[in-house]
Design a protein around this motif. Structure first.
Motif, PDB file in Angstrom:
ATOM      1  N   UNK A   8       0.842  -1.190   0.000  1.00  0.00           N
ATOM      2  CA  UNK A   8       0.000   0.000   0.000  1.00  0.00           C
ATOM      3  C   UNK A   8       0.873   1.234   0.000  1.00  0.00           C
ATOM      4  N   UNK A   9       1.356   1.647   1.148  1.00  0.00           N
ATOM      5  CA  UNK A   9       2.207   2.819   1.206  1.00  0.00           C
ATOM      6  C   UNK A   9       3.429   2.475   2.046  1.00  0.00           C
ATOM      7  N   UNK A  10       4.627   2.793   1.529  1.00  0.00           N
ATOM      8  CA  UNK A  10       5.852   2.508   2.232  1.00  0.00           C
ATOM      9  C   UNK A  10       6.521   3.808   2.628  1.00  0.00           C
ATOM     10  N   UNK A  11       7.185   3.778   3.752  1.00  0.00           N
ATOM     11  CA  UNK A  11       7.931   4.940   4.220  1.00  0.00           C
ATOM     12  C   UNK A  11       9.411   4.646   4.053  1.00  0.00           C
ATOM     13  N   UNK A  12      10.056   5.388   3.182  1.00  0.00           N
ATOM     14  CA  UNK A  12      11.453   5.150   2.897  1.00  0.00           C
ATOM     15  C   UNK A  12      12.288   6.271   3.468  1.00  0.00           C
ATOM     16  N   UNK A  13      13.409   5.922   4.059  1.00  0.00           N
ATOM     17  CA  UNK A  13      14.292   6.915   4.654  1.00  0.00           C
ATOM     18  C   UNK A  13      15.560   6.999   3.825  1.00  0.00           C
ATOM     19  N   UNK A  14      15.846   8.142   3.181  1.00  0.00           N
ATOM     20  CA  UNK A  14      17.055   8.259   2.377  1.00  0.00           C
ATOM     21  C   UNK A  14      18.281   8.387   3.254  1.00  0.00           C
ATOM     22  N   UNK A  15      19.328   7.685   2.879  1.00  0.00           N
ATOM     23  CA  UNK A  15      20.599   7.754   3.582  1.00  0.00           C
ATOM     24  C   UNK A  15      21.657   8.165   2.581  1.00  0.00           C
ATOM     25  N   UNK A  16      22.406   9.216   2.862  1.00  0.00           N
ATOM     26  CA  UNK A  16      23.409   9.724   1.938  1.00  0.00           C
ATOM     27  C   UNK A  16      24.795   9.336   2.425  1.00  0.00           C
ATOM     28  N   UNK A  17      25.588   8.774   1.530  1.00  0.00           N
ATOM     29  CA  UNK A  17      26.943   8.379   1.865  1.00  0.00           C
ATOM     30  C   UNK A  17      27.904   9.067   0.923  1.00  0.00           C
ATOM     31  N   UNK A  57      -0.728   0.696  -7.220  1.00  0.00           N
ATOM     32  CA  UNK A  57      -2.133   0.843  -6.862  1.00  0.00           C
ATOM     33  C   UNK A  57      -2.258   1.426  -5.458  1.00  0.00           C
ATOM     34  N   UNK A  58      -3.144   2.386  -5.298  1.00  0.00           N
ATOM     35  CA  UNK A  58      -3.422   2.929  -3.980  1.00  0.00           C
ATOM     36  C   UNK A  58      -4.526   2.106  -3.316  1.00  0.00           C
ATOM     37  N   UNK A  59      -4.665   2.278  -2.001  1.00  0.00           N
ATOM     38  CA  UNK A  59      -5.733   1.589  -1.286  1.00  0.00           C
ATOM     39  C   UNK A  59      -7.089   1.975  -1.843  1.00  0.00           C
ATOM     40  N   UNK A  60      -7.259   3.239  -2.154  1.00  0.00           N
ATOM     41  CA  UNK A  60      -8.537   3.708  -2.696  1.00  0.00           C
ATOM     42  C   UNK A  60      -8.859   3.044  -4.027  1.00  0.00           C
ATOM     43  N   UNK A  61      -7.867   2.892  -4.897  1.00  0.00           N
ATOM     44  CA  UNK A  61      -8.099   2.250  -6.186  1.00  0.00           C
ATOM     45  C   UNK A  61      -8.472   0.786  -6.031  1.00  0.00           C
ATOM     46  N   UNK A  62      -7.784   0.095  -5.122  1.00  0.00           N
ATOM     47  CA  UNK A  62      -8.077  -1.322  -4.908  1.00  0.00           C
ATOM     48  C   UNK A  62      -9.481  -1.504  -4.337  1.00  0.00           C
ATOM     49  N   UNK A  63      -9.835  -0.683  -3.357  1.00  0.00           N
ATOM     50  CA  UNK A  63     -11.163  -0.792  -2.757  1.00  0.00           C
ATOM     51  C   UNK A  63     -12.262  -0.430  -3.753  1.00  0.00           C
ATOM     52  N   UNK A  64     -11.979   0.501  -4.636  1.00  0.00           N
ATOM     53  CA  UNK A  64     -12.953   0.860  -5.668  1.00  0.00           C
ATOM     54  C   UNK A  64     -13.211  -0.320  -6.605  1.00  0.00           C
ATOM     55  N   UNK A  65     -12.167  -1.061  -6.919  1.00  0.00           N
ATOM     56  CA  UNK A  65     -12.336  -2.238  -7.778  1.00  0.00           C
ATOM     57  C   UNK A  65     -13.156  -3.313  -7.067  1.00  0.00           C
ATOM     58  N   UNK A  66     -12.959  -3.470  -5.768  1.00  0.00           N
ATOM     59  CA  UNK A  66     -13.748  -4.442  -5.007  1.00  0.00           C
ATOM     60  C   UNK A  66     -15.220  -4.025  -4.987  1.00  0.00           C
ATOM     61  N   UNK A  67     -15.474  -2.741  -4.831  1.00  0.00           N
ATOM     62  CA  UNK A  67     -16.857  -2.251  -4.857  1.00  0.00           C
ATOM     63  C   UNK A  67     -17.504  -2.509  -6.212  1.00  0.00           C
ATOM     64  N   UNK A  68     -16.752  -2.327  -7.274  1.00  0.00           N
ATOM     65  CA  UNK A  68     -17.275  -2.612  -8.615  1.00  0.00           C
ATOM     66  C   UNK A  68     -17.610  -4.095  -8.735  1.00  0.00           C
ATOM     67  N   UNK A  69     -16.740  -4.948  -8.201  1.00  0.00           N
ATOM     68  CA  UNK A  69     -16.988  -6.388  -8.251  1.00  0.00           C
ATOM     69  C   UNK A  69     -18.214  -6.784  -7.442  1.00  0.00           C
ATOM     70  N   UNK A  70     -18.517  -6.041  -6.380  1.00  0.00           N
ATOM     71  CA  UNK A  70     -19.678  -6.339  -5.535  1.00  0.00           C
ATOM     72  C   UNK A  70     -20.981  -5.797  -6.109  1.00  0.00           C
TER      73      UNK A  70
END
Length: 379
Positions: A8-17, A57-70
């Motif tokens: 869904x959503x990841x939090x990435x921390x940049x590290x500079x070397x 895919x965002x959570x909103x997009x995935x849930x919208x597809x499930x609603x369409x399927x229902x």
């Protein structure tokens, strides 16, 4: 319901070397990094937990597809059981969305009703109750599903048990009579009577080809979303083609349930044709197909590994059969999925891919050992 490659959503921390030795002090590295970056020699490394590949895919997009399927099941429910079914759907969705908004407001959390997950829970909850359910009971079920089963575990992605089934389980235990008041599509009022599953458990029901066809199309009493197997198959195909769900858990559940039902029927009657009829009747009645399509494919409460999903589906199908055959309830889909929800984290750990193990790693180890032995012998 998620693939291992879907995050869904990841939090990435940049590290500079800046190419400094690994033993350099942190403050010194921080001072030299900007200077090195200016010279074009710095590298930016993003640190985050797996999975490291996302389809976007965002959570909103995935849930919208499930609603369409229902949507087909919702429309068929209104057509089959009457306009009150639409009211049940609206109250269930409103109860879930409002419960999530109020809970997050009260606990100071970020509002997430825009990702449509609460709306999906509301539709799923409405799909697994009788169309004759009193609306106030449905609201209580919605609160339990959102606040207790989801919110108190940390929100979307952190819940252990399927929210919609948790809400239904609470309603089933608290309001058993109302949850067992079924509405015949040909009647105007709700009628309480033995269901097909109850009669099958007692051995007092047999279906011919015409009856099976009617059940397959959805002309029978039952929960709103489970009656039409044909529409459920179409929804499954839609979710599969669009990549929203994985096939392993649903097919493993249905195959296990069908195999267990066939073996039990064959052992009892000795007639293969009658055993096949029992399998078809078992699949076309109750909520086993609906559970396979929309419940065992839930993202948060099912395993993320491929083998884990197969085991999860196998367990759901077997427990469903055992409850239907030997349990006190005529239906076991809800209980089987909730039970397997509790072992999903264990399945993830048990079936996770261990890098450095397996046939390829063993072959490399053997080759390295052989090379070392050969080198030692040469000396």
């Amino acid at each position: 319901m998620s693939e291992e490659t879907k995050a869904t959503e990841q939090t990435a921390a940049p590290v500079t070397t800046a190419g400094s030795p690994a033993t350099a002090a942190a403050p010194a590295a921080q001072k030299t990094a900007p200077a090195a970056a200016a010279k074009g020699s710095a590298k930016t490394v993003y640190l985050s937990s797996s999975p490291h590949y996302t389809r976007g895919d965002t959570t909103q997009q995935i849930m919208a597809m499930v609603l369409i399927a229902l949507l087909p099941e919702c429309i068929w429910g209104v057509i089959t059981f009457g306009p009150r079914t639409l009211l049940v759907l609206l109250v269930s969705v409103a109860g879930c969305v409002l419960s999530e908004w109020l809970f997050q407001k009260a606990t100071g959390q970020k509002n997430t009703i825009g990702n449509l997950s609460a709306a999906v829970t509301g539709v799923l909850l409405a799909m697994v109750v009788t169309p004759a359910i009193p609306l106030w009971m449905l609201v209580i079920g919605a609160v339990v599903a959102i606040v207790i089963a989801k919110g108190m575990f940390g929100g979307i992605g952190s819940n252990v048990f399927n929210p919609a089934l948790t809400g239904r389980g609470f309603m089933m235990i608290s309001f058993g009579a109302a949850m067992s008041s079924w509405k015949d599509p040909a009647a105007l009022d709700a009628v309480s009577s033995a269901t097909v599953l109850s009669q099958m458990k007692e051995g007092a029901f047999a279906a011919d080809g015409s009856t099976l066809l009617q059940y397959f199309l959805g002309n029978r009493a039952g929960c709103i979303g489970e009656v039409s197997v044909l529409l459920l198959i179409l929804s499954f195909a839609f979710l599969l083609v669009t990549g929203i769900i994985d096939w392993r858990a649903p097919l493993a559940m249905l195959a296990t349930f069908a195999a267990a039902t066939f073996i039990a029927a064959l052992a009892g009657t000795g007639d293969a044709a009658a055993a096949c009829s029992d399998v078809l009747l078992g699949l076309c009645t109750g909520g086993v197909v609906f559970g396979a399509v929309f419940m065992v494919t839930d993202y948060a409460t099912t395993p993320v590994t491929k083998n884990g999903r197969l085991v999860f589906g196998l367990g759901c199908g077997l427990i469903t059969f055992l409850i239907r055959r030997f349990g006190g309830y005529p239906e076991g889909v809800m209980f089987s999925i909730l039970i397997m929800n509790s072992v999903a984290p264990f399945l993830n750990r048990l079936t996770a891919r261990k890098y450095g193990y397996g046939k390829q790693a063993a072959a490399i180890a053997v080759a390295a050992t052989t090379a070392a032995s050969t080198a030692g012998g040469a000396k």
